[in-house]
Scaffold this active site. Structure first.
Site, mmCIF file in Angstrom:
data_model
loop_
_atom_site.group_PDB
_atom_site.id
_atom_site.type_symbol
_atom_site.label_atom_id
_atom_site.label_comp_id
_atom_site.label_asym_id
_atom_site.label_seq_id
_atom_site.Cartn_x
_atom_site.Cartn_y
_atom_site.Cartn_z
ATOM 1 N N SER A 9 31.175 51.120 34.120
ATOM 2 C CA SER A 9 31.390 51.101 32.533
ATOM 3 C C SER A 9 31.049 52.636 31.483
ATOM 4 O O SER A 9 30.175 52.392 30.525
ATOM 5 C CB SER A 9 31.341 50.159 31.612
ATOM 6 O OG SER A 9 31.670 48.986 32.558
ATOM 7 N N GLY B 156 33.646 47.803 35.428
ATOM 8 C CA GLY B 156 35.084 47.717 34.556
ATOM 9 C C GLY B 156 34.241 46.559 33.557
ATOM 10 O O GLY B 156 36.375 45.767 33.987
ATOM 11 N N LYS C 94 41.014 54.241 41.431
ATOM 12 C CA LYS C 94 41.124 53.197 41.909
ATOM 13 C C LYS C 94 42.334 53.415 41.772
ATOM 14 O O LYS C 94 43.532 54.805 42.639
ATOM 15 C CB LYS C 94 40.803 52.329 41.118
ATOM 16 C CG LYS C 94 39.346 52.094 40.362
ATOM 17 C CD LYS C 94 39.211 51.391 40.366
ATOM 18 C CE LYS C 94 37.716 51.365 39.359
ATOM 19 N NZ LYS C 94 36.746 49.671 39.544
ATOM 20 N N GLU D 299 26.251 51.489 41.371
ATOM 21 C CA GLU D 299 26.475 50.845 40.960
ATOM 22 C C GLU D 299 26.448 49.229 40.659
ATOM 23 O O GLU D 299 27.059 48.617 41.947
ATOM 24 C CB GLU D 299 28.520 51.609 41.216
ATOM 25 C CG GLU D 299 28.986 52.509 41.211
ATOM 26 C CD GLU D 299 29.891 52.986 41.317
ATOM 27 O OE1 GLU D 299 30.514 53.545 40.084
ATOM 28 O OE2 GLU D 299 31.266 52.463 42.051
ATOM 29 N N HIS E 74 32.537 51.597 48.177
ATOM 30 C CA HIS E 74 32.777 51.021 46.727
ATOM 31 C C HIS E 74 32.943 49.294 46.385
ATOM 32 O O HIS E 74 32.958 48.807 47.830
ATOM 33 C CB HIS E 74 33.847 51.477 46.259
ATOM 34 C CG HIS E 74 34.124 51.738 44.838
ATOM 35 N ND1 HIS E 74 34.247 49.942 44.210
ATOM 36 C CD2 HIS E 74 33.629 52.260 43.780
ATOM 37 C CE1 HIS E 74 34.209 49.994 42.840
ATOM 38 N NE2 HIS E 74 33.757 51.100 42.593
ATOM 39 N N ASN F 264 37.127 57.460 39.445
ATOM 40 C CA ASN F 264 37.451 56.985 41.132
ATOM 41 C C ASN F 264 38.983 56.724 40.326
ATOM 42 O O ASN F 264 38.707 55.786 39.093
ATOM 43 C CB ASN F 264 36.732 56.040 41.312
ATOM 44 C CG ASN F 264 37.055 55.165 41.490
ATOM 45 O OD1 ASN F 264 38.176 55.723 42.588
ATOM 46 N ND2 ASN F 264 36.312 54.330 41.689
ATOM 47 N N GLU G 126 34.368 46.839 45.543
ATOM 48 C CA GLU G 126 35.599 47.244 45.220
ATOM 49 C C GLU G 126 35.787 46.537 46.914
ATOM 50 O O GLU G 126 37.057 45.419 47.789
ATOM 51 C CB GLU G 126 36.576 47.736 44.795
ATOM 52 C CG GLU G 126 36.745 47.176 42.967
ATOM 53 C CD GLU G 126 36.779 48.000 41.756
ATOM 54 O OE1 GLU G 126 37.733 48.641 42.901
ATOM 55 O OE2 GLU G 126 36.859 47.871 40.708
HETATM 56 C C1 PEP Z 1 33.852 52.347 39.825
HETATM 57 O O1 PEP Z 1 35.226 52.241 39.851
HETATM 58 O O2 PEP Z 1 33.187 52.784 40.596
HETATM 59 C C2 PEP Z 1 33.564 51.983 38.436
HETATM 60 C C3 PEP Z 1 32.745 52.950 38.023
HETATM 61 O O3 PEP Z 1 34.925 51.616 37.158
HETATM 62 P P1 PEP Z 1 34.691 51.898 35.499
HETATM 63 O O4 PEP Z 1 34.102 53.705 35.405
HETATM 64 O O5 PEP Z 1 35.423 51.355 35.165
HETATM 65 O O6 PEP Z 1 33.285 50.455 35.354
#
Ligand code: PEP
Length: 256
Positions: A212, A173, A11, A167, A95, A9, A97
């Site tokens: 992460s 992040g 972003k 998630e 997601h 992803n 976000e």
């Molecule tokens: C994500 O954007 O779905 C995500 C899990 O980000 P990160 O791997 O940076 O934590």
């Protein structure tokens, strides 16, 4: 065996020059005949570039969001059909976000899931609890509510051929990762919740872990029985990291 996937992803990141360098590095390693779906979900303006670079390769691509509407006076929106016109096979839906920064509710996420299916895309439906919710012992309640929003709209067959991504919001992040045991427990809960409606759909459903994921922790996470790959943010922007995560998923498939 359930299908496995590693999904990047990107972003709000990327540039024409940087994307090309990253994708060419991935293309050097990822074969066309690939036991683990390797997917990049990119900002919409780059879809044409990504298609030109990846067409016919072992890497698929998709969007990070889509409109719940098919067309019309909805300024700024991008429809599922538009994503498909640029060769997308996948789209991330719900997601955290989108849910927290852009106020998408369970109802909106469900409508987007429907729009993705109607456009012929594979939705990657994200669920997960915040840190406060985990600390209050509400993880199952939150995951149950998010999954039920889909089940009530569709029944379990509506989830068939989709993907769920667990998630935990506190791990996205932040550099904090759920332990492999925490991830597996949450995935098993999601699978049971869906399995109560349709055990076959639940048994087939790929559930990815996101939060992460990096080269250093991918193998441990992917070793868990209910973890079918990863949704990867930051580490998907670094070719060597993303490739190492993908290799960890391939190793699990070859070892099982
Ligand atoms: C994500 O954007 O779905 C995500 C899990 O980000 P990160 O791997 O940076 O934590």
């Amino acid at each position: 065996m359930r299908s496995k996937a590693v999904v990047g992803n990107w972003k709000l990141n990327g540039s024409l020059v940087g994307n090309e360098t990253l994708l060419k590095a991935l293309l050097r390693e990822i074969p066309r005949d690939n036991p683990v779906a390797c997917v990049v979900c990119v900002p919409s303006p780059y879809l044409a570039q990504v298609r030109a670079l990846l067409e016919g390769s072992g890497i698929a691509w998709g969007g990070q969001d889509l409109s719940r509407f098919a067309q019309g006076a909805y300024t700024g929106e991008v429809s599922g059909r538009m994503l498909v016109e640029f060769g997308s096979r996948y789209v991330i839906v719900g997601h955290s976000e989108r849910r927290t920064i852009f106020g998408e509710t369970d109802a909106v996420c469900t409508e987007k899931y429907v729009a993705a299916r109607e456009a012929g895309l594979v939705p990657i439906f994200c669920v997960g609890e915040t840190l406060q919710e985990r600390e209050r012992g509400e993880t199952h309640e939150v995951l149950g509510r998010q999954v039920d929003a889909l089940l009530q709209r569709f029944g379990a067959p509506g989830l068939d051929r989709g993907i769920v991504a667990y998630e935990p919001v506190w791990a996205i992040g932040t550099g904090k990762t759920a332990t492999a045991a925490q991830a597996d427990e949450a995935h098993a809960f999601i699978r049971r919740r869906i399995g109560a409606k349709d055990p076959d759909v639940a048994a087939r459903l790929p559930i990815l872990y996101g939060g992460s994921v990096k080269a250093a922790n991918a193998a441990e996470l992917f070793a868990m029985p209910n973890v079918d790959g990863g949704l990867v943010g930051g580490a998907s922007l670094v070719a060597e990291e993303f490739l190492a995560i993908w290799r960890a998923a391939v190793a699990k498939v070859k070892g099982s």
